[in-house]
Scaffold this motif. Structure first.
Motif, mmCIF file in Angstrom:
data_model
loop_
_atom_site.group_PDB
_atom_site.id
_atom_site.type_symbol
_atom_site.label_atom_id
_atom_site.label_comp_id
_atom_site.label_asym_id
_atom_site.label_seq_id
_atom_site.Cartn_x
_atom_site.Cartn_y
_atom_site.Cartn_z
ATOM 1 N N PRO A 7 35.789 40.283 43.916
ATOM 2 C CA PRO A 7 36.290 38.911 43.910
ATOM 3 C C PRO A 7 37.804 38.905 43.744
ATOM 4 N N PRO A 8 38.489 37.998 44.465
ATOM 5 C CA PRO A 8 39.911 37.840 44.199
ATOM 6 C C PRO A 8 40.099 37.206 42.838
ATOM 7 N N LYS A 9 41.359 37.074 42.421
ATOM 8 C CA LYS A 9 41.635 36.502 41.109
ATOM 9 C C LYS A 9 41.068 35.083 41.012
ATOM 10 N N PRO A 10 40.649 34.692 39.826
ATOM 11 C CA PRO A 10 40.125 33.332 39.695
ATOM 12 C C PRO A 10 41.199 32.298 39.993
ATOM 13 N N HIS A 11 40.757 31.106 40.295
ATOM 14 C CA HIS A 11 41.702 30.069 40.679
ATOM 15 C C HIS A 11 42.494 29.582 39.484
ATOM 16 N N GLU A 71 36.011 32.497 46.796
ATOM 17 C CA GLU A 71 35.751 33.690 45.988
ATOM 18 C C GLU A 71 34.351 34.255 46.270
ATOM 19 N N TRP A 72 33.518 33.486 46.933
ATOM 20 C CA TRP A 72 32.180 33.962 47.300
ATOM 21 C C TRP A 72 32.139 34.526 48.720
ATOM 22 N N SER A 113 33.332 34.096 55.611
ATOM 23 C CA SER A 113 34.607 34.523 55.050
ATOM 24 C C SER A 113 35.736 33.874 55.848
ATOM 25 N N SER A 130 32.158 25.234 46.690
ATOM 26 C CA SER A 130 31.781 25.685 45.363
ATOM 27 C C SER A 130 31.002 24.577 44.679
ATOM 28 N N VAL A 134 45.140 32.312 45.316
ATOM 29 C CA VAL A 134 44.543 33.129 46.372
ATOM 30 C C VAL A 134 45.615 33.494 47.390
ATOM 31 N N THR A 138 40.970 39.765 53.429
ATOM 32 C CA THR A 138 39.594 40.077 53.041
ATOM 33 C C THR A 138 39.385 41.583 53.081
ATOM 34 N N GLN A 144 28.697 37.121 42.089
ATOM 35 C CA GLN A 144 30.060 37.427 42.477
ATOM 36 C C GLN A 144 30.031 38.361 43.692
#
Lengths: 352, 379
Positions: free
Chosen positions: B364-368, B223-224, B189, B212, B66, A221, B360
């Motif tokens: 944000p990390p890469k989308p799933h 991602e949130w 988180s 989600s 992820v 993170t 967002q």
């Protein structure tokens, strides 16, 4: 004070004791004074500066934050590529701009001190900073995203100190050099331009300096953190006094004869994936491992007091031990945890 | 006792009490803020002994696109004999070995007992060695006390072994994600997934998990992280499923095996069957394209949202009573829900690959990856 107002005060106080938050709110409202951070913010803002320098490319912003630490214009900030210029520009809270001199840097802490040519400036006295614990409410002042320009005050964020852990961070694939305790906050300070800003209590007392954009190495993170002032005080004083750069604090003593598990009779399973769990494949018959009671299918969990999560981890941990010492291992055997001490032979002595 | 003494005693007590309750005497208008700070710290301390640190060995580093990292994570004690709940996100890597570190520092091997894939919960068990004191149970918040606006503190033991980590916010909403979760603006988180969301008295309102509204899966909703949109499964629900998880059950979301007629406004049209997927409970029960669902378990559903609120909290194995309208005719069907994996989902050629909408996080990390995506319109 007449009797009725005295009675009123008493009632207010009673409320304050019986049910603090609501009653204080009520009495504060009765006195026409709502609790707020406004006065703290007013006191802090004049000490903040906006710094402009090199950068301006994609992903490399040409700005950061800093704050005054002397009335003669010493500014504490992070050492970054933004300062890769002859004279970075420092803009004070009142909008005045100065070409600053880079007085010195501490590459280990990644901090820098700038100097501008001005006197009688408002400043944070580093010796009067406080130390915070988990739950301390904080304000974070910085020019994140360069929202403020000229005489606009920096942006203020609010939060609490979430934790005071040892920094386990990475920048890209590189580990950071500083690994002391930091203030992690639940205010999202991890943003371009925020580094070098000030973290204060809600009374405006300095706690730390906002750090660079880093990721937590442990769970990937983004980290919102500040370096405690106590960790920066000596280095700052040394730079201002013009003392030569101090050596890095932790100089690892090289291990001359590192422990190698194979030599002790431990054969681990083949290391085929990124993080192969360190299972023992077999134990040689006459060996330290057999003597200590290690068995096939044991899973090594700790080497010394460090959790090992892969065969690579085990190897690099063992290399930190000098031969001739006992090597403590924590093993998972089925549903049991077993502590084992492996005898390692001093260098020169051959293994039978 | 004369009149003076009569007043003196309570005034003295008052002076002592006020003196004790404000160790940060400040002339500024921040007294309320300081009292709140004390309350937050006391709340964190109240629950801390029930919050454990979990470490994993082995498993894959990337799940559903992820990067997970290998660091510690958090769990919450739910029985003094060694039951601990956590978020399934923390075990998405499928670790070979799980270690639970009790607040006192003792490490114990743990095993996964059961899971609730609908809410993203897992139940772990540690065997307490003889002589170990029973685990400290948390205090539970009164049912219904988590109301929007109430203080909400998110607690983890991820960043530091010795002390819990804390993030402060309020309850933003309740009955979120199809009636499954409390929503909070505290920063949620991997630093506190699996930990408790507590009230200002340190009483547990729920268990923090990534969720989600649009996807299912081990890491959906992560991602949130830290975005100000976080979720906790209410403890009342937790207590309800605990007996089932204890027996080693894995609860999976229940599906009918239908797709609904799409509309940009989920409130606009009644739920009408657009497709019946093969090998599904809906197909077996004789649902047909064009059927309109009028009521679920005798609860009238006027639109897609109301329908989802009824269906989405249910598990595979549950039976629902559907009141259907086919043409002019109304009739009832009892349908047993199945796990998504048991249904042969047919792709709708008209389906467009839409990116998930909504706020967002800053980074944000890469989308799933698509295989991790359980699409919204599959019911």
């Amino acid at each position: 004070m007449n009797l009725s107002s005295r009675f009123f005060t008493l009632v207010c106080l009673l409320f304050a004791v019986l049910s603090p938050p609501e009653a204080v709110m009520r009495s504060a409202m009765a006195m026409g004074k709502l609790p707020s951070f406004a006065s703290s913010i007013d006191r802090v803002q004049p000490k903040l500066v906006k710094i402009y320098g090199a950068g301006g490319f994609r992903g490399l912003e040409a700005y950061q934050s800093g704050f005054l630490i002397s009335s003669e214009g010493h500014v504490l900030t992070v050492w970054s590529y933004v300062l890769d210029t002859d004279a970075p520009t420092v803009t004070l809270n009142d909008g005045r701009r100065f070409d600053a001199e880079i007085l010195g840097v501490d590459p280990w802490l990644e901090i820098a001190i700038l100097k501008i040519d001005e006197e009688n400036l408002p400043f944070f006295q580093l010796s009067q900073s406080l130390e915070a614990d988990v739950g301390t409410r904080v304000l974070a002042f910085s020019n994140l995203f360069s929202v403020a320009t000229g005489d606009e005050p920096t942006s203020v964020q609010r939060g609490v100190v979430s934790a005071v852990p040892y920094l386990k961070a990475r920048k890209g694939v590189f580990q950071t050099q500083f690994n002391g305790r930091v203030y992690v906050t639940d205010a999202l300070t991890n943003n371009p331009g925020a580094a070098g800003g000030a973290l204060t209590t809600i009374d405006g007392t300095l706690l730390g300096m906002l750090g660079k954009e880093l990721r937590n190495r442990q769970d990937n993170t983004w980290l919102n953190y500040a370096l405690p002032i106590a960790a920066l005080r000596d280095a700052t004083a040394a730079i201002i006094a013009g003392e030569p750069q101090r050596p890095r604090e932790e100089v690892a003593i090289p291990v001359r004869h590192p422990v190698d598990l194979t030599g002790l009779g431990v054969v681990l399973v083949p290391d085929v994936i990124d993080s192969t769990p360190p299972y023992i494949d077999s134990v040689r018959d006459i060996s330290s491992a057999a003597e200590a009671g290690l068995r096939k299918d044991d899973l090594i969990l700790f080497v010394g007091d460090t959790l090992v999560q892969s065969i690579k981890d085990v190897k690099s941990r063992c290399e930190k031990f000098e031969r001739g010492q006992l090597l403590p291992l924590l093993i998972r055997r089925g549903e049991e945890l077993v502590t084992i001490e492996l005898r390692t032979l001093p260098p020169g002595e051959a293994i039978r | 006792m004369n009149k003076k003494q009569f007043f003196a005693a309570p005034l003295f007590a008052l002076a002592v009490a006020t003196g004790l309750s404000s160790p940060l005497p400040r002339a500024s208008g921040n007294d309320l803020a300081h009292l709140e700070q004390q309350a937050m710290q006391a709340a964190a301390a109240q629950v801390a002994d029930s919050v454990v640190r979990i470490q994993c060995v082995g498993g894959s580093d990337r799940v559903g696109g992820v990067s997970l990292g290998k660091g510690p994570c958090t769990g919450l004690v739910v029985s003094p004999e060694g039951l601990i709940v956590s978020s399934r996100y923390n075990f998405a890597r499928r670790p070979t070995s799980i270690l639970v570190q009790l607040p006192g520092g003792l490490n114990l091997p743990a095993r996964l007992l059961g899971a609730d894939e609908s809410r993203g919960l897992v139940l772990l068990k540690v065997d307490l060695p003889q002589g170990t004191p029973p685990l400290m149970m948390p205090e539970w918040a009164e049912a219904g006390s988590a109301v929007p606006g109430a203080w909400a503190l998110a607690i983890g033991r991820t960043l530091d072994a010795e002390q819990v980590n804390l993030s402060v916010g309020i309850v933003s909403a309740v009955d979120r994600i199809w009636d499954k979760a409390i929503q909070t603006d505290a920063k949620i988180s991997p630093n506190n997934y699996g930990g408790p969301l507590v009230d200002i008295h340190g009483r547990v309102m729920g268990l923090l998990v990534p969720l989600s509204p649009e996807r299912d899966g081990n890491v959906a909703g992560a991602e949130w992280y830290d975005s100000g949109i976080g979720f906790a499964i209410p403890h009342t629900y937790l207590q309800q499923v605990l007996p089932r998880l204890k027996t080693g059950e894995i609860l999976r979301p229940g599906f009918l095996g239908i797709s609904l007629k799409k509309d940009s406004n989920l409130f606009g049209i009644p739920p009408q069957v657009q497709a019946v997927h093969p090998d599904s409970p809906a197909a077996a029960s004789g649902l047909r394209v064009g059927d309109t669902i009028v009521a679920v378990n005798r609860q009238p559903v006027a639109n897609i949202v109301e329908f989802k609120y009824q269906i989405k909290p249910l598990f595979a194995g549950n039976t629902v009573r559907l009141l259907l309208l086919r043409g002019e005719q109304q009739f009832v069907k009892e349908v047993g829900l199945a796990a998504a994996s048991k249904i042969r989902w047919i792709k709708d050629p008209k389906e467009s690959r839409q990116k998930p909408s909504g706020p967002q996080p800053p980074k944000p990390p890469k989308p799933h990856s698509p295989q991790d995506r359980d699409r919204l319109d599959r019911i």
